[in-house]
Motif scaffolding. Structure first.
Motif, short mmCIF file in Angstrom:
data_model
loop_
_atom_site.label_atom_id
_atom_site.label_comp_id
_atom_site.label_asym_id
_atom_site.label_seq_id
_atom_site.Cartn_x
_atom_site.Cartn_y
_atom_site.Cartn_z
N GLU B 29 0.85 -1.20 0.00
CA GLU B 29 0.00 0.00 0.00
C GLU B 29 0.88 1.24 0.00
OE1 GLU B 29 0.61 -2.62 2.98
OE2 GLU B 29 0.96 -0.50 3.38
N GLU B 30 1.57 1.41 -1.11
CA GLU B 30 2.49 2.55 -1.18
C GLU B 30 1.69 3.80 -1.51
OE1 GLU B 30 5.15 2.73 -4.50
OE2 GLU B 30 6.86 3.12 -3.19
N SER B 31 1.85 4.81 -0.69
CA SER B 31 1.12 6.05 -0.95
C SER B 31 1.80 6.79 -2.10
CB SER B 31 1.12 6.91 0.31
OG SER B 31 2.41 7.45 0.51
N PRO B 32 1.08 7.73 -2.73
CA PRO B 32 1.69 8.49 -3.84
C PRO B 32 2.97 9.21 -3.40
CG PRO B 32 -0.63 9.07 -3.57
CD PRO B 32 -0.33 8.07 -2.53
N LEU B 33 2.95 9.71 -2.17
CA LEU B 33 4.13 10.40 -1.66
C LEU B 33 5.32 9.43 -1.57
CD1 LEU B 33 4.89 13.20 -0.52
CD2 LEU B 33 4.53 12.27 1.74
N GLU B 34 5.04 8.25 -1.06
CA GLU B 34 6.12 7.28 -0.92
C GLU B 34 6.63 6.86 -2.29
OE1 GLU B 34 4.38 4.19 1.42
OE2 GLU B 34 4.76 5.21 3.30
N ARG B 35 5.70 6.79 -3.23
CA ARG B 35 6.13 6.41 -4.58
C ARG B 35 7.03 7.49 -5.17
NH1 ARG B 35 1.90 6.35 -8.33
NH2 ARG B 35 3.09 7.71 -9.70
N ARG B 36 6.67 8.74 -4.93
CA ARG B 36 7.50 9.85 -5.43
C ARG B 36 8.90 9.77 -4.84
NH1 ARG B 36 4.59 15.21 -4.14
NH2 ARG B 36 6.70 16.05 -4.04
N LEU B 37 8.94 9.45 -3.56
CA LEU B 37 10.24 9.35 -2.89
C LEU B 37 11.07 8.23 -3.51
CD1 LEU B 37 12.30 9.89 -0.62
CD2 LEU B 37 10.99 8.37 0.83
N ARG B 38 10.43 7.09 -3.66
CA ARG B 38 11.17 5.93 -4.20
C ARG B 38 11.68 6.23 -5.60
NH1 ARG B 38 9.42 1.79 -7.20
NH2 ARG B 38 7.27 2.38 -6.82
N GLU B 39 10.80 6.83 -6.40
CA GLU B 39 11.21 7.12 -7.77
C GLU B 39 12.34 8.16 -7.80
OE1 GLU B 39 7.55 8.12 -9.66
OE2 GLU B 39 7.03 6.02 -10.00
N ALA B 40 12.26 9.13 -6.91
CA ALA B 40 13.33 10.14 -6.86
C ALA B 40 14.65 9.47 -6.50
CB ALA B 40 12.99 11.22 -5.84
N ARG B 41 14.60 8.55 -5.54
CA ARG B 41 15.82 7.87 -5.13
C ARG B 41 16.36 6.99 -6.25
NH1 ARG B 41 14.68 4.95 0.38
NH2 ARG B 41 16.93 4.69 0.47
N GLN B 42 15.45 6.33 -6.95
CA GLN B 42 15.89 5.46 -8.04
C GLN B 42 16.54 6.28 -9.14
OE1 GLN B 42 12.14 3.48 -8.56
NE2 GLN B 42 12.98 1.51 -7.93
N GLU B 43 15.90 7.41 -9.42
CA GLU B 43 16.43 8.25 -10.48
C GLU B 43 17.82 8.79 -10.10
OE1 GLU B 43 13.61 11.29 -11.66
OE2 GLU B 43 15.32 12.26 -12.69
N ALA B 44 17.93 9.24 -8.85
CA ALA B 44 19.22 9.76 -8.39
C ALA B 44 20.28 8.68 -8.47
CB ALA B 44 19.10 10.29 -6.97
N GLN B 45 19.90 7.48 -8.05
CA GLN B 45 20.84 6.37 -8.07
C GLN B 45 21.31 6.10 -9.49
OE1 GLN B 45 20.50 2.78 -5.40
NE2 GLN B 45 19.88 1.87 -7.32
N ALA B 46 20.36 6.06 -10.42
CA ALA B 46 20.71 5.78 -11.81
C ALA B 46 21.62 6.86 -12.37
CB ALA B 46 19.45 5.67 -12.65
N CYS B 47 21.27 8.10 -12.06
CA CYS B 47 22.03 9.24 -12.55
C CYS B 47 23.46 9.21 -12.00
CB CYS B 47 21.31 10.51 -12.10
SG CYS B 47 21.90 11.96 -12.91
#
Lengths: 440, 147
Positions: B29-47
């Protein structure tokens, strides 16, 4: 005194060639450091860690071609093409052997030829759950706040407090030390928070908690806030507003000026030197409540000391800095780097002579401190002239004992309050009284 | 990482970038906020991974080229009789380090700005998520106490 005792155990040591045996012993390397001067441990460990930094992937079983550049003596024996470097003088033999064991270990890992793997590096290769364990927390926070560096900062602040020409107030002293310590913890944590990807790429810093994911960035920031705010509040309310302001300014200077500047311009070294100079000034203002000439002189001494210390250290880290994108004099302006180190060593002589003029110490101070100051200046001159690894290391290690010794001598030569009141007695009774270690 | 784990897992440093990869846990039950956080972290990691892997590889390559050209100028071979690779001492390498640093200065400036922005965003999102979770927990507690 503690520093001096440890650092007196001088001697030239060479690591024996049986590095397989040494490698096994190296398994408990970290624990044994507890026995030694923590200052030595911090600097030597950190410094030596850089020496085998490599850009090539570690898992390569083929010997990385250019790691020779960072080798210590024992690795010279293995690889023939390296230009001979004179044996490095290490004050503590065990520290040396432990560190060089690590060097050999790292070399061995790269070659994939030596079987024994350090417990820590084995752990490093595993996947870890990113969950915060409470019993790990104190260790993690200690490393986050660079507790050893903080301890040194607090001791320079205490030196500033002790040198102030006022009767000693224990509560004030403790509050000032605690406040400075908390402020330093906060600054160091924020610094690590900013530098995660860069720290990952430098051998010296790759085991920091944020790099290893042992703590989340949010927690690091919260920790910094929970140290910084009470620390500054303690200084402002418990000591005096001036000290509080200096503490807050120093945190700002370190985190918002020095840390970003490291990657932008070589001027970061000068800013960093100011950061190092402020704690003793804070100690002084904590005691007296005013910013007078004595405070500035103490600050000046610490400011000048930073240059031989840091420039010598950075000389061996040039590859790391270059790859990591750090703008340091040792990489971009090597001549300037050495000149500045020499200049400031000479300045230390001048500043030491200024101390009795400002009525901080007796005239015995410049006399007694002259040999130590001349010695470090001599090493700085050698560094300036030779510009090689061994002279930089000598200068660096000298700076480690030079500062505590200088401060200690300064304290023992501190002009007692009684002497100051009775100016007529200055020439006569000075020497006798000056040499007492006073804690009024 | 095991399938039943409810946490993120962090691995050993990458060969090229020296950064530690993180495998993010996606709660059911990932909230939209949590999803934004995860995606931001994934993007930063990839970058970050892209930047440092490329940068480090370029460093190694240019270093090899530099050493090769210098050795050639000195008339030496890359490997000596025993098969060990020949090297230059630190002073000769200093020219390369200086050159490399100045060549990559602009790249680093750009990366720094990028990194600082991402770092602040991620940490801020972490704060928001932590706050949201705390409020949820308090509400749950109140509901349970009420029952």
């Amino acid at each position: 005194g503690l520093f001096v005792w440890h650092l007196r155990n001088t001697g030239i040591r060479q690591v024996p060639c049986q590095f397989v045996h040494l490698c096994r012993v190296a398994n408990d390397r970290l624990v044994t450091f507890q026995y030694f001067n923590f200052l030595k441990r911090m600097y030597v460990t950190q410094y030596n860690k850089d020496l085998s930094q490599r850009a090539k992937p570690k898992s390569d079983s083929v010997a990385s071609p250019f790691r020779e550049l960072q080798q210590l003596d024992q690795e010279k024996k293995v690889i023939h093409k390296i230009r001979p470097i004179s044996p490095v003088h290490q004050p503590l033999s065990e520290t040396l052997s432990r560190n060089e064991l690590r060097e050999v270990k790292s070399a061995a890992e790269t070659e994939g030829s030596v079987a024994p793997v350090r417990a820590e590096s084995k752990e490093d290769r595993q996947w870890k759950e990113m969950k915060l364990r409470l019993d790990d927390l104190p260790g993690i926070l200690a490393r986050l706040s660079k507790i050893k560096l903080t301890a040194l900062v607090v001791s320079t602040a205490s030196a500033g407090f002790a040198m102030a020409p006022v009767p000693f107030d224990l509560t004030c002293f403790l509050l000032a030390s605690l406040g400075t310590g908390l402020a330093s913890c906060a600054a160091n944590s924020i610094n690590q928070f900013f530098e995660v990807p860069f720290d990952s790429n430098m051998n010296r810093t790759k085991n920091r908690p944020l790099v290893r994911g042992q703590i989340s960035p949010l927690l690091a920031v919260c920790f910094a806030a929970s140290c910084g705010v009470p620390g500054i509040a303690l200084l402002t309310l418990g000591v005096n507003p001036l000290t509080g302001a200096l503490g807050a300014f120093n945190i700002f200077l370190y985190t918002c000026c020095y840390t970003p500047m490291k990657r932008m311009s070589i001027a970061n070294t000068w800013v960093g030197a100011v950061v190092g100079a402020i704690p003793p000034v804070m100690g002084w203002t904590a005691a007296t409540g005013t910013l007078d000439a004595g405070a500035l002189l103490l600050g000046g001494i610490l400011y000048s000391w930073q240059f031989p210390h840091f420039n010598a250290l950075s000389w061996g880290l040039r590859e790391d800095y270059s790859r990591g994108g750090y703008c340091m004099m040792s990489v971009t302006h090597p001549g300037l780097c050495r000149r500045v180190a020499l200049r400031h060593c000479l300045a230390l002589i001048g500043l030491s002579t200024l101390a009795p003029v400002l009525d901080m110490t007796t005239w015995t101070f410049p006399v007694i401190s002259l040999p130590i100051n001349l010695y470090i200046s001599y090493l700085a001159f050698r560094f300036y002239r030779d510009a090689d690894r061994s002279s930089s290391r000598k200068l660096f290690f000298c700076s480690l004992w030079h500062l505590p010794m200088l401060l200690l001598v300064m304290f023992t030569c501190k002009k007692s309050l009684l002497d100051k009141e009775d100016k007529g007695d200055l020439l006569g009774g000075d020497h006798g009284r000056a040499m007492e270690i006073r804690l009024p | 990482p095991p399938a039943h784990s409810c946490n993120d897992w962090i691995g050993p440093p990458d060969k090229h970038s020296n950064l530690r990869p993180v495998i993010f846990y996606v709660p059911p039950e990932e909230s939209p906020l949590e999803r934004r956080l995860r995606e931001a972290r994934q993007e930063a990691q990839a970058c970050n991974q892209r930047f440092w892997a490329r940068h480090n590889r370029a460093f190694c390559q240019e270093k090899e080229e530099f050493i090769y050209s210098r050795l050639k100028a000195k008339g030496l071979e890359m490997r000596d009789e025993t098969g060990q690779k020949a090297t230059l001492n630190a002073e000769e390498m200093a020219d390369f380090y200086k050159d490399f640093l100045s060549k990559n200065f602009r790249k680093h400036m750009q990366y720094n700005r990028d990194w600082y922005k991402r770092n602040f965003t991620i940490t801020f999102l972490m704060g928001q998520v932590a706050l949201a979770r705390a409020l949820r927990w308090l509400r749950w507690k109140k509901k349970n106490v009420g029952n």
